[in-house]
Design an enzyme around this catalytic site. Structure first.
Site, PDB file in Angstrom:
ATOM      1  N   ASP A 112     -49.461  76.812  -3.900  1.00 27.64           N
ATOM      2  CA  ASP A 112     -50.174  77.136  -5.127  1.00 27.64           C
ATOM      3  C   ASP A 112     -50.985  75.900  -5.516  1.00 27.64           C
ATOM      4  OD1 ASP A 112     -50.842  78.546  -7.507  1.00 27.64           O
ATOM      5  OD2 ASP A 112     -48.853  79.460  -7.500  1.00 27.64           O
TER       6      ASP A 112
ATOM      7  N   ASP B 250     -54.950  78.836  -8.296  1.00 27.57           N
ATOM      8  CA  ASP B 250     -54.653  79.272  -9.655  1.00 27.57           C
ATOM      9  C   ASP B 250     -55.939  79.394 -10.473  1.00 27.57           C
ATOM     10  OD1 ASP B 250     -52.579  79.755 -11.735  1.00 27.57           O
ATOM     11  OD2 ASP B 250     -53.396  77.918 -12.609  1.00 27.57           O
TER      12      ASP B 250
ATOM     13  N   GLU C  45     -56.681  83.582  -7.460  1.00 27.39           N
ATOM     14  CA  GLU C  45     -56.257  84.326  -8.641  1.00 27.39           C
ATOM     15  C   GLU C  45     -57.493  84.594  -9.493  1.00 27.39           C
ATOM     16  OE1 GLU C  45     -53.122  84.212 -12.382  1.00 27.39           O
ATOM     17  OE2 GLU C  45     -54.078  82.356 -11.719  1.00 27.39           O
TER      18      GLU C  45
ATOM     19  N   HIS D  92     -45.418  86.546 -10.862  1.00 30.99           N
ATOM     20  CA  HIS D  92     -44.611  85.821 -11.835  1.00 30.99           C
ATOM     21  C   HIS D  92     -45.132  85.938 -13.262  1.00 30.99           C
ATOM     22  CE1 HIS D  92     -47.933  83.269 -10.696  1.00 30.99           C
ATOM     23  NE2 HIS D  92     -47.714  82.487 -11.733  1.00 30.99           N
ATOM     24  N   ASP D  93     -46.317  86.516 -13.444  1.00 31.37           N
ATOM     25  CA  ASP D  93     -46.884  86.681 -14.783  1.00 31.37           C
ATOM     26  C   ASP D  93     -46.823  88.112 -15.284  1.00 31.37           C
ATOM     27  OD1 ASP D  93     -47.634  84.000 -15.134  1.00 31.37           O
ATOM     28  OD2 ASP D  93     -49.527  84.304 -14.071  1.00 31.37           O
TER      29      ASP D  93
END
Length: 529
Positions: free
Chosen positions: A96, A198, A265, A326-327
């Site tokens: 990430d 990200d 992302e 994860h969000d």
């Protein structure tokens, strides 16, 4: 095909995968020990959420040193060992990359903050107060409140689209871009296979720092950022040039059979998302199933989403799909376990690369978190500012520890885990589902294996006529996927006879004639004769 087109990407949230040092928090050594599980599942790559050195104000997305492992997770030597063993098992590893912002404890920001004359002042985004005082403009943070914080020492505001402890880097500065590229080179030289980048669509900001217009959709109780539309803080034209520069770094480390990949992302409408393919992002994350499909789980809506996406892709673009991360709320909590199995069938039989979130193969639910154990900084901040925040449960329910077996603390740790386990962990765990031939885990394993069929990898997608709550489509000339999105029995006329090779119920493999009978909540993959 490249490896990233054939692979299933599996997201590991390191804090919650496996603890080996007894502090209740997962670590790199724990991931290494669980690599055989990932291999047995059939995935081809693992994406690791951040493990860099960090004050952990946002659990690693506030980076204090991009080139060191936080002691919470281990050491660089632990990472190198994990990477070697993953590669020995044929698994790729994606890291990430967090290039939009750092921690306020990063040495770059400490220098930048020290004075207006510091050489790194322009590495971050500093502005004078508005003429009447206060923040320079009306930009809002994703985590609540203004996106500007006043630095008393220098009398200027710095920008942070997330927490005040996460100041945004100034990507207009070529020195910043080169510094991030050096971070990429550091990890690529160690052997990583690429990055999930990200908030890629947020890197560039409006150079005029104009106020953002109000949103007609805002209502009391929504997060502060929802007050406005975002033409000046999202998807700025300069972003594409920044993506091209990062792609050049990846290409410099690529070789035949070992392409280094960029996954971005990007929360944008599909028509804008696909522009990132042209900029050089291999896989701009397609979240349409999460943002539009799961809230409106109907055949006509799913068909519309898939057809729209497929229609926007060129022959050089490779699709991708995702159902959780994860969000986002857990898949099983959004659809229920029965339809989560149907959704998994959809994900693994659509054309393109699927990304799978750890624990969804167990149909893990979102776990209720007692108020005193809430960890999510976004929830804490928004809860303090608004009585009815948009995400009343925050992101913690989707980040709970992986339950491995029925031993104390589910085999995750010898200590109290950092977040509560799913309440049914004694029966909903990996070991139990390994022994159950009809478990969700077994279904996911079967789907990943089936996806390797050439036409399911390469074949074109075509929506197939269906009615009564059934979503059906053809892959290539030889495969039909039929998904019953209802809790009632349905029937589907087939184009020709075939054979059910996989059902979400995992209890039939049989020939079928001109009509396929689907039980409630059943998906079936049919090999046409």
């Amino acid at each position: 095909m490249s490896w990233w087109q054939e692979a299933v990407i599996y997201q590991v949230y390191p804090r919650s995968f496996q603890d080996t040092d007894g502090d209740g928090i997962g670590d790199l050594e724990g991931i290494r020990r669980r690599l055989p599980y990932l291999k047995s599942l059939g995935v081809g790559a693992l994406w690791l959420s951040p493990f860099y050195r960090s004050p952990m104000r946002d659990f690693g997305y506030d980076v204090a040193d991009y080139c060191q492992v936080d002691p919470t997770f281990g050491t660089l030597e632990d990472f190198d060992r994990l990477l070697r063993e993953a590669h020995a098992l044929g698994l790729k590893v994606l890291l990430d990359l967090v290039p939009n912002h750092t921690s306020d404890q990063h040495p770059w920001f400490l220098e930048s903050r020290s004075s207006r004359e510091n050489p790194k002042r322009d590495w971050y985004i500093w502005r004078d107060p508005a003429p009447q005082g206060g923040p320079p403009n009306n930009w809002q943070s994703f985590f609540g409140g203004p996106a500007w914080t006043l630095d008393e020492g220098t009398g200027q505001y710095y920008l942070h689209l997330f927490l005040p402890e996460q100041p945004d880097l100034n990507w207009q500065n070529p020195e910043v871009r080169e510094a991030i590229q050096e971070v990429m080179r550091f990890w690529l030289k160690r052997g990583v296979d690429g990055f999930r980048v990200d908030v890629l669509w947020l890197l560039a900001k409006d150079p005029l720092f104009r106020d953002e217009p109000g949103s007609p959709h805002w209502r009391p109780g929504l997060p502060d950022r929802a007050r406005h539309e975002h033409p000046f803080t999202e998807d700025q034209p300069e972003t594409y040039a920044y993506v091209r520069e990062m792609r050049q770094v990846l290409d410099a480390f690529s070789e035949p059979g070992r392409e280094r990949v960029m996954v971005g992302e990007i929360y944008l409408p599909l028509s804008r998302l696909v522009r990132y393919y042209r900029a050089g992002c291999h896989l701009p994350f397609n979240f349409s199933l999460i943002t539009e499909g799961l809230p409106d789980w109907r055949p006509e809506n799913l068909a519309r989403l898939v057809e729209a996406y497929e229609g926007l892709l060129t022959r050089w673009d490779w699709p991708n799909w995702v159902l959780g991360n994860h969000d986002q709320p857990r898949l099983a909590s959004r659809l229920g376990e029965a339809q989560a199995r149907v959704a998994a069938t959809l994900l693994f039989t659509l054309r393109g690369t699927p990304t799978w979130y750890y624990g969804d193969e167990l149909a893990l639910p979102g776990v209720e978190i007692p108020p005193e154990r809430v960890q999510d900084p976004a929830l804490r901040r928004q809860r303090d500012r608004a009585p009815t925040p948009l995400l009343p449960l925050g992101r913690d329910p989707s980040r709970t520890p992986m339950p491995w077996d029925a031993s104390p603390r589910a085999g995750f740790s010898t200590a109290e885990p950092w977040l509560p386990l799913n309440p049914d962990w004694p029966t909903r765990n990996v070991a139990a589902q390994e022994q159950d031939p009809r478990s969700m885990l077994q279904l996911v394993r079967r789907l990943i294996a089936l996806r390797k069929e050439p036409e399911l990898l390469h074949g074109a997608y075509r929506t197939y006529r269906a009615a009564g709550g059934v979503y059906a489509y053809l892959r290539g000339e030889g495969w039909l996927v039929a998904l019953n999105l209802t809790d009632r029995a349905q029937a589907l006329d087939l184009p020709r006879k075939g054979r059910v090779v996989l059902s979400t119920h995992l209890d039939r493999e049989e020939g079928v004639g001109e009509t396929l009978a689907l039980r409630p909540d059943e998906g079936a993959v049919v090999r046409l004769g």
